[in-house]
Write an enzyme that holds these catalytic residues in place. Structure first.
Site, PDB file in Angstrom:
ATOM      1  N   LYS A  20       0.820  -1.227   0.000  1.00 52.62           N
ATOM      2  CA  LYS A  20       0.000   0.000   0.000  1.00 52.62           C
ATOM      3  C   LYS A  20       0.846   1.266   0.000  1.00 52.62           C
ATOM      4  CE  LYS A  20      -4.372  -1.495   1.852  1.00 52.62           C
ATOM      5  NZ  LYS A  20      -5.297  -1.486   2.979  1.00 52.62           N
ATOM      6  N   ASP A  75      -9.369   2.034   4.722  1.00 48.86           N
ATOM      7  CA  ASP A  75     -10.122   0.784   4.797  1.00 48.86           C
ATOM      8  C   ASP A  75     -11.047   0.771   3.595  1.00 48.86           C
ATOM      9  OD1 ASP A  75     -10.453  -1.644   6.352  1.00 48.86           O
ATOM     10  OD2 ASP A  75     -12.532  -1.021   6.552  1.00 48.86           O
ATOM     11  N   PHE A 158      -6.634  -6.285  -8.775  1.00 55.08           N
ATOM     12  CA  PHE A 158      -6.536  -7.229  -7.656  1.00 55.08           C
ATOM     13  C   PHE A 158      -7.925  -7.430  -7.062  1.00 55.08           C
ATOM     14  CE2 PHE A 158      -7.177  -4.405  -3.996  1.00 55.08           C
ATOM     15  CZ  PHE A 158      -7.037  -3.167  -4.603  1.00 55.08           C
ATOM     16  N   TYR A 160     -11.490  -8.035  -6.093  1.00 55.46           N
ATOM     17  CA  TYR A 160     -12.739  -8.278  -6.816  1.00 55.46           C
ATOM     18  C   TYR A 160     -12.781  -7.587  -8.192  1.00 55.46           C
ATOM     19  CZ  TYR A 160     -14.378  -9.866  -2.210  1.00 55.46           C
ATOM     20  OH  TYR A 160     -14.519 -10.527  -1.019  1.00 55.46           O
ATOM     21  N   HIS A 186     -12.624   4.438  -6.261  1.00 54.50           N
ATOM     22  CA  HIS A 186     -13.042   4.867  -4.923  1.00 54.50           C
ATOM     23  C   HIS A 186     -11.879   5.480  -4.147  1.00 54.50           C
ATOM     24  CE1 HIS A 186     -11.692   0.800  -5.271  1.00 54.50           C
ATOM     25  NE2 HIS A 186     -11.654   0.553  -3.985  1.00 54.50           N
TER      26      HIS A 186
HETATM   27  P1  IMP Z   1      -8.352  -3.650   3.387  1.00 57.20           P
HETATM   28  O1  IMP Z   1      -6.917  -3.884   3.004  1.00 57.20           O
HETATM   29  O2  IMP Z   1      -8.695  -4.034   4.771  1.00 57.20           O
HETATM   30  O3  IMP Z   1      -8.807  -2.256   3.040  1.00 57.20           O
HETATM   31  O4  IMP Z   1      -9.205  -4.696   2.503  1.00 57.20           O
HETATM   32  C1  IMP Z   1      -9.831  -4.315   1.357  1.00 57.20           C
HETATM   33  C2  IMP Z   1     -10.299  -5.524   0.564  1.00 57.20           C
HETATM   34  O5  IMP Z   1     -11.345  -5.039  -0.280  1.00 57.20           O
HETATM   35  C3  IMP Z   1      -9.213  -6.010  -0.358  1.00 57.20           C
HETATM   36  O6  IMP Z   1      -8.629  -7.172   0.125  1.00 57.20           O
HETATM   37  C4  IMP Z   1      -9.963  -6.291  -1.657  1.00 57.20           C
HETATM   38  O7  IMP Z   1     -10.452  -7.563  -1.609  1.00 57.20           O
HETATM   39  C5  IMP Z   1     -11.171  -5.401  -1.618  1.00 57.20           C
HETATM   40  N1  IMP Z   1     -10.898  -4.211  -2.430  1.00 57.20           N
HETATM   41  C6  IMP Z   1     -10.683  -2.948  -1.985  1.00 57.20           C
HETATM   42  N2  IMP Z   1     -10.429  -2.117  -3.006  1.00 57.20           N
HETATM   43  C7  IMP Z   1     -10.477  -2.889  -4.131  1.00 57.20           C
HETATM   44  C8  IMP Z   1     -10.273  -2.594  -5.515  1.00 57.20           C
HETATM   45  O8  IMP Z   1      -9.958  -1.477  -5.946  1.00 57.20           O
HETATM   46  N3  IMP Z   1     -10.410  -3.643  -6.353  1.00 57.20           N
HETATM   47  C9  IMP Z   1     -10.721  -4.892  -5.943  1.00 57.20           C
HETATM   48  N4  IMP Z   1     -10.897  -5.214  -4.679  1.00 57.20           N
HETATM   49  C10 IMP Z   1     -10.779  -4.219  -3.767  1.00 57.20           C
END
Ligand code: IMP
Length: 200
Positions: A20, A75, A158, A160, A186
């Protein structure tokens, strides 16, 4: 207290995911020294909140208090209208310990079959929070709407991305080149709002 992110400032990025760092660095723009919560060996809090905003705030506040420095956290996830917003804050967890998004996307398709809905509307949300140690926090949200397609299409991006088609286009995020996705995502929208509030 000056609630601005001034160039040259050091920011703690409240993530243990090194992937990230370049993404957030690019969105913030040049001139910030970024250090991750992982590099500082800060403990990782459990994401116990029920909303993206709640979890982003929780992670930013936790890192700001633990480090004594300004911290930024994100998040994000995908929500499906016919599934009452699921997987939502559980987006990463639906992929299981092996982080298998083929599995997560099949689960979305199966759940849609179970509820028998033909509504394929879905959206991605990104919440970004900045917290000052012992002080206030700012949180913003960005969202992109679209619909779901099965089977998954495209091998870019990555998570979805291969089942999500943003509104106004034919291609899924998995089929789009990264710059085209970044222009409407987003996360980019959340950063635009954050920049307007916190960066001169
Ligand atoms: P975080 O790292 O806790 O924010 O988890 C976010 C999860 O949401 C990721 O593991 C992805 O599965 C999904 N996600 C968030 N943003 C995207 C995107 O831009 N494309 C596809 N999946 C996303």
């Amino acid at each position: 207290m000056n609630l601005k992110l001034i160039k040259g400032m050091r920011l703690v990025l409240a993530t243990h995911n090194p992937g990230k760092v370049p993404e957030i660095a690019a969105l913030l723009g040049e001139g910030y020294e970024l250090v991750t919560a992982g590099q500082l060996n800060l403990p990782e809090p459990e994401e116990t909140e029920t909303t993206f905003v709640g979890n982003a705030l929780l992670k930013a506040r936790h890192a700001a208090e633990a480090s004594g420095e300004v911290a930024i956290a994100d998040d994000s996830g995908m929500s499906v209208a016919a599934l009452d917003g699921a997987p939502g804050v559980f987006s990463a967890r639906w992929a299981g310990p092996g982080k298998d998004f083929g599995l997560a996307m099949r689960k979305v398709e199966e759940r849609l079959e179970e509820v028998g809905s033909t509504d394929r509307a879905a959206w991605f949300t990104s919440a970004l929070a900045v917290a000052w140690p012992g002080g206030p926090a700012v949180v913003v949200e960005g969202r992109v709407d679209g619909d779901l397609v099965f089977p998954p299409r495209g091998d870019r991006g990555f998570g979805y991305d291969p089942i999500f088609r943003p509104e106004g286009g034919d291609r899924t995020f998995g089929e789009m080149d990264p710059a085209a996705k970044d222009a409407i995502s987003h996360r980019a929208r959340a950063f635009e709002t954050l920049r307007a509030w916190l960066i001169d």
